[in-house]
Scaffold this motif. Structure first.
Motif, PDB file in Angstrom:
ATOM      1  N   ASN A 129     -36.159  -1.904   5.399  1.00  0.00           N
ATOM      2  CA  ASN A 129     -36.955  -1.439   6.534  1.00  0.00           C
ATOM      3  C   ASN A 129     -36.804   0.075   6.640  1.00  0.00           C
ATOM      4  N   LYS A 163     -36.648   4.511   2.425  1.00  0.00           N
ATOM      5  CA  LYS A 163     -36.256   4.090   3.782  1.00  0.00           C
ATOM      6  C   LYS A 163     -36.233   5.249   4.771  1.00  0.00           C
ATOM      7  N   SER A 196     -30.940  -2.899   4.123  1.00  0.00           N
ATOM      8  CA  SER A 196     -32.075  -3.675   4.601  1.00  0.00           C
ATOM      9  C   SER A 196     -33.393  -2.976   4.239  1.00  0.00           C
ATOM     10  N   HIS A 254     -30.516   1.520  16.553  1.00  0.00           N
ATOM     11  CA  HIS A 254     -30.642   0.831  15.278  1.00  0.00           C
ATOM     12  C   HIS A 254     -31.457  -0.409  15.553  1.00  0.00           C
ATOM     13  N   ARG A 285     -33.717   7.154   4.903  1.00  0.00           N
ATOM     14  CA  ARG A 285     -32.364   6.936   5.410  1.00  0.00           C
ATOM     15  C   ARG A 285     -31.518   8.171   5.112  1.00  0.00           C
TER      16      ARG A 285
HETATM   17 MG    MG Z   1     -29.964  -1.676   7.834  1.00  0.00          MG
END
Ligand code: MG
Ligand code: AMP
Length: 318
Positions: free
Chosen positions: A137, A48, A135, A221, A50
């Motif tokens: 994405n 991700k 999620s 976001h 992230r």
């Molecule tokens: Mg998310």
């Protein structure tokens, strides 16, 4: 490229091997891995892109899994579970050591949710493991609400996408923690509205102060790659139509609009339908040949609060 299919046993095999795969839930598609294996969880962050300071939600199929994972659960926790789970409500619990620090970004609490999606539940039962699943994405991009959204965004990074159709709710879970007795803090506005919580006699405090703000609750976001401006549609259309190729998103069918919008979140003005269509429409706008997305806010009640929150965040650019 990821295989898109509905083979729950194949999905379970990847999970057991420690490889993240995409799974459907009623909120959005998740990128799932065994929450008890730090190496598997670290792959989620890598795929991700992230940051590690943004903790993950752990998904369960039954409340009897809690005992192994959380160090204390009050009767109020169980009451919330009874009232809203399975469903789009995530609840914070103090964690036991068995939950690796990477899942909670080193925080003492773990976020837990019971998804209400038949395939997700079947998979959770089959693997019999807690699944960490944010999620599916790339970080800060629009959440996926259909298997093809995941395929487009992460298809070259994961082996399997379990296709469970379009997500029924279409917006992320609400996140709460228990303050005391019947007081809860609403950290993220999502699929369960403040009104629904209040109807069950919870006093809902909003997490506006910085100390109550969740890690990872960045203002930017859920953003499309294209610029999006949220406001009065007629005014925005007039202002930008000459210099830009516009794609427009209206809430509902409405005589006051001076032009025909490209998308309605819900022609009949239904907030539940609007929530379930929001991210798909943003994906379609991003894929269009327009260079500017314009959208209007929806009524600020029930799920409308979460929809407006997502629109506002989509508008922010880092
Ligand atoms: Mg998310
Ligand atoms: P998502 O990206 O939809 O999976 O949501 C994850 C979000 O849940 C994070 O960005 C945090 O805001 C919140 N969250 C998850 N775990 C925790 C935790 N242990 N403590 C506080 N917030 C959490």
């Amino acid at each position: 490229m990821a295989v898109v299919g509905n083979d729950i046993e194949e999905a379970a095999e990847w999970i057991k091997k420690g490889i993240p795969i995409a799974i459907p839930t009623e909120t959005v598609y998740g990128l799932a891995a065994n929450a008890l294996r730090p190496e598997a969880v670290s792959k989620i962050f890598e795929i991700k892109n992230r940051p590690f300071f943004d903790p993950l939600i752990v998904h369960l199929h039954h409340a009897n899994q809690l005992e192994k994972l959380v160090s204390s659960a009050k009767k109020e926790h169980f009451l919330l579970i009874e009232q809203f789970c399975p469903g789009p409500l995530t609840i914070l619990f103090p964690k036991k050591d068995i939950i690796p620090a990477i899942v909670t970004s080193g925080l003492p609490d773990v976020a837990i949710r019971f998804p209400a999606h038949a395939m997700a539940i079947e998979l959770l039962k089959l693997v019999d493991l807690p699944l960490a699943a944010p999620s599916a994405n790339p970080f800060t991009y629009i959440s996926p609400t259909q298997a093809n959204h995941v395929a487009k965004q992460l298809g070259d990074k994961i082996p399997y996408i379990l296709d469970g159709g379009a997500c029924e709710i279409g917006i992320e879970s609400s996140i709460v923690s228990i303050l005391n007795d019947r007081q809860i803090i609403l950290h993220r506005k999502g699929g369960i509205s403040k009104e629904e919580l209040e109807k069950q006699n919870w006093e809902v405090l909003e997490a506006n102060s910085p100390e109550k703000k969740l890690p990872g609750s960045h203002l930017q976001h859920y953003s499309p790659r294209k610029k999006i401006i949220v406001g009065d549609l007629n005014a925005l259309y007039l202002e930008y139509k000459l210099q830009h190729k516009i794609v427009s998103i209206a809430f509902e069918k409405n005589d006051k609009l001076n032009f025909v919008p490209d998308f309605y979140l819900s022609q009949k003005g239904d907030l539940n339908q609007a929530a379930s269509r929001l991210f798909d429409i943003l994906h379609q706008c991003d894929a269009s040949d327009a260079d500017l997305i314009i959208a209007e806010k929806v009524p600020q009640t029930s799920l409308g609060v979460a929809i407006n929150d997502r629109l506002q965040r989509a508008e922010q650019k880092a």
